[in-house]
Design a protein around this motif. Structure first.
Motif, PDB file in Angstrom:
ATOM      1  N   CYS A 228       5.561  34.867 -30.646  1.00 19.97           N
ATOM      2  CA  CYS A 228       6.056  32.909 -31.346  1.00 19.97           C
ATOM      3  C   CYS A 228       6.525  33.679 -32.665  1.00 19.97           C
ATOM      4  CB  CYS A 228       4.786  32.464 -30.760  1.00 19.97           C
ATOM      5  SG  CYS A 228       3.472  32.369 -32.459  1.00 19.97           S
TER       6      CYS A 228
ATOM      7  N   ARG B  22      -4.743  35.691 -34.181  1.00 24.98           N
ATOM      8  CA  ARG B  22      -4.180  36.917 -34.984  1.00 24.98           C
ATOM      9  C   ARG B  22      -4.991  37.402 -36.622  1.00 24.98           C
ATOM     10  NH1 ARG B  22      -0.839  31.802 -36.844  1.00 24.98           N
ATOM     11  NH2 ARG B  22       0.205  32.520 -34.574  1.00 24.98           N
TER      12      ARG B  22
ATOM     13  N   CYS C  31      -1.173  35.004 -30.030  1.00 26.01           N
ATOM     14  CA  CYS C  31      -1.598  34.463 -30.476  1.00 26.01           C
ATOM     15  C   CYS C  31      -2.067  32.681 -29.678  1.00 26.01           C
ATOM     16  CB  CYS C  31      -0.913  33.817 -31.822  1.00 26.01           C
ATOM     17  SG  CYS C  31      -0.100  32.152 -31.511  1.00 26.01           S
TER      18      CYS C  31
ATOM     19  N   CYS D 122       2.291  32.411 -26.663  1.00 26.74           N
ATOM     20  CA  CYS D 122       2.661  33.568 -26.981  1.00 26.74           C
ATOM     21  C   CYS D 122       1.802  34.934 -26.707  1.00 26.74           C
ATOM     22  CB  CYS D 122       2.025  32.859 -28.337  1.00 26.74           C
ATOM     23  SG  CYS D 122       2.830  35.014 -29.665  1.00 26.74           S
TER      24      CYS D 122
ATOM     25  N   CYS E 209       3.779  33.662 -35.026  1.00 26.92           N
ATOM     26  CA  CYS E 209       2.701  35.110 -35.799  1.00 26.92           C
ATOM     27  C   CYS E 209       3.968  35.946 -36.329  1.00 26.92           C
ATOM     28  CB  CYS E 209       2.479  35.746 -33.921  1.00 26.92           C
ATOM     29  SG  CYS E 209       1.729  35.680 -32.996  1.00 26.92           S
TER      30      CYS E 209
END
Ligand SMILES: [Zn+2]
Length: 341
Positions: free
Chosen positions: A32, A310, A15, A12, A35
């Motif tokens: 993704c 994140r 993240c 991703c 996220c």
């Protein structure tokens, strides 16, 4: 998994979760679904942190000084996160604390030094609890070979870690019930456990269900030995009004790994060189990670670290480094041999 695996695997773009993570989908920007799902909650996270800090202040105001001996019991591994949590509870709240270390027979020598140094520096009572090695060996060697818990647990931790943490939670809860301690503290990082569960009254019914499920996951021979460590049935009635609050304050205090390490060093805590990139205290962790990666194709800490990336409490590059570098072969070998595998 080696460092160049990160280059081969699609990750991703936000993240670090890999394409091998169950249920993952990437959108046109390479971000993704996990996220995207968190976007709204993250926007409100600083307000939420203030709310939870106030809630903890109020809860502690209510209970401090009332219990007979200890205000809180801490599940204390000697790692940086639980050491830091202990420091917050002592210095910010001046609680009467009992630190309990679950000795899983893989606590690193540096972690034992740290446990002694930190509890001495903070003026905290400390005990360790160690079930006999043959029982612990049986549990870990089984968990190294197969996944005995339900699938959702595998997304967040290895089967070895989950079985160990199950024992830790049981032992601290049992101590809280027996000693009338109203608070049980954990040092979960902000990526390990969500803020929603950071201050939660334990529910005897739910605990009973969890305990049964945990016990049932093991084959009969292990279950018989393990049952003695679980919450006795009589406690659910006899101690019904003693069930404590579980708290994990790092979900709502400022979290910066380097700042925490620096602050801990000031009271004598030393960063271990004898473990791996994801654990500062356990010599079984690298092997547990390797078993999980071989069986499932993703690192058991990737969920935690992806959450931290994140949330902006860890650099993406640092996260990749932690997750996609090889497990220390010496530590893996040590654990494997000790378990006779
Ligand atoms: Zn993502």
């Amino acid at each position: 998994m080696t460092a160049n695996v990160a280059a081969e695997l699609r990750l991703c773009s936000r993240c670090i979760l890999p394409e091998t993570f169950p249920g993952i989908k990437f959108d046109g920007e390479g971000v993704c679904n996990y996220c995207r799902r968190e976007e709204k909650a993250l926007q409100k996270s600083s307000e939420k942190k203030v709310l939870y800090r106030n809630r903890l202040d109020n809860l502690i105001n209510d209970i401090k000084g009332k219990p007979p001996v200890y205000d809180a019991v801490m599940a204390y591994s000697g790692g940086k996160d639980s050491s830091y949590t202990l420091k917050i509870l002592k210095e910010r709240y001046d609680l009467r604390l009992l630190a309990i270390t679950f000795d899983n027979h893989f606590v690193s020598p540096i972690a034992w030094d740290n446990i002694r140094t930190v509890t001495d520096a903070l003026g905290v009572d400390s005990i360790s609890f160690s079930p006999p090695w043959p029982l612990v060996k049986g549990i870990f060697s089984l968990a190294a070979k197969r996944d005995i818990f339900p699938l959702p647990t595998l997304l967040r931790a290895s089967t070895i870690c989950t079985s160990c943490i199950g024992m830790v939670k049981t032992i601290v809860l049992k101590a809280a019930l027996e000693m009338k301690i109203p608070l049980v503290a954990f040092g979960w990082s902000p990526g390990q456990a969500p803020i929603q569960s950071a201050i939660m009254k334990t529910n005897p019914k739910l605990i009973r269900q969890n305990q049964m499920a945990l016990l049932k996951a093991f084959p009969e021979d292990i279950r018989d030995g393990l049952a003695a460590y679980f919450i006795p049935d009589s406690y659910y009635d006899e101690y019904a009004d003693r069930f404590p609050y579980n708290i994990h304050p790092l979900a709502f205090f400022d979290y910066d790994e380097e700042a925490i390490k620096a602050e801990m060093k000031e009271i004598g805590w030393q960063p271990p060189e004898d473990t791996d990139t994801n654990s500062t205290n356990c010599l079984l962790n690298a092997f547990a990670n390797q078993c999980h990666i071989e069986r499932h194709g993703f690192h058991p800490y990737v969920w935690e670290i992806a959450n931290m990336v994140r949330q902006g409490v860890m650099d993406r590059e640092e996260g990749i480094q932690k997750i996609y570098s090889e497990q220390n072969p010496e530590t893996v070998k040590y654990a494997k041999e000790k378990l006779g595998l």
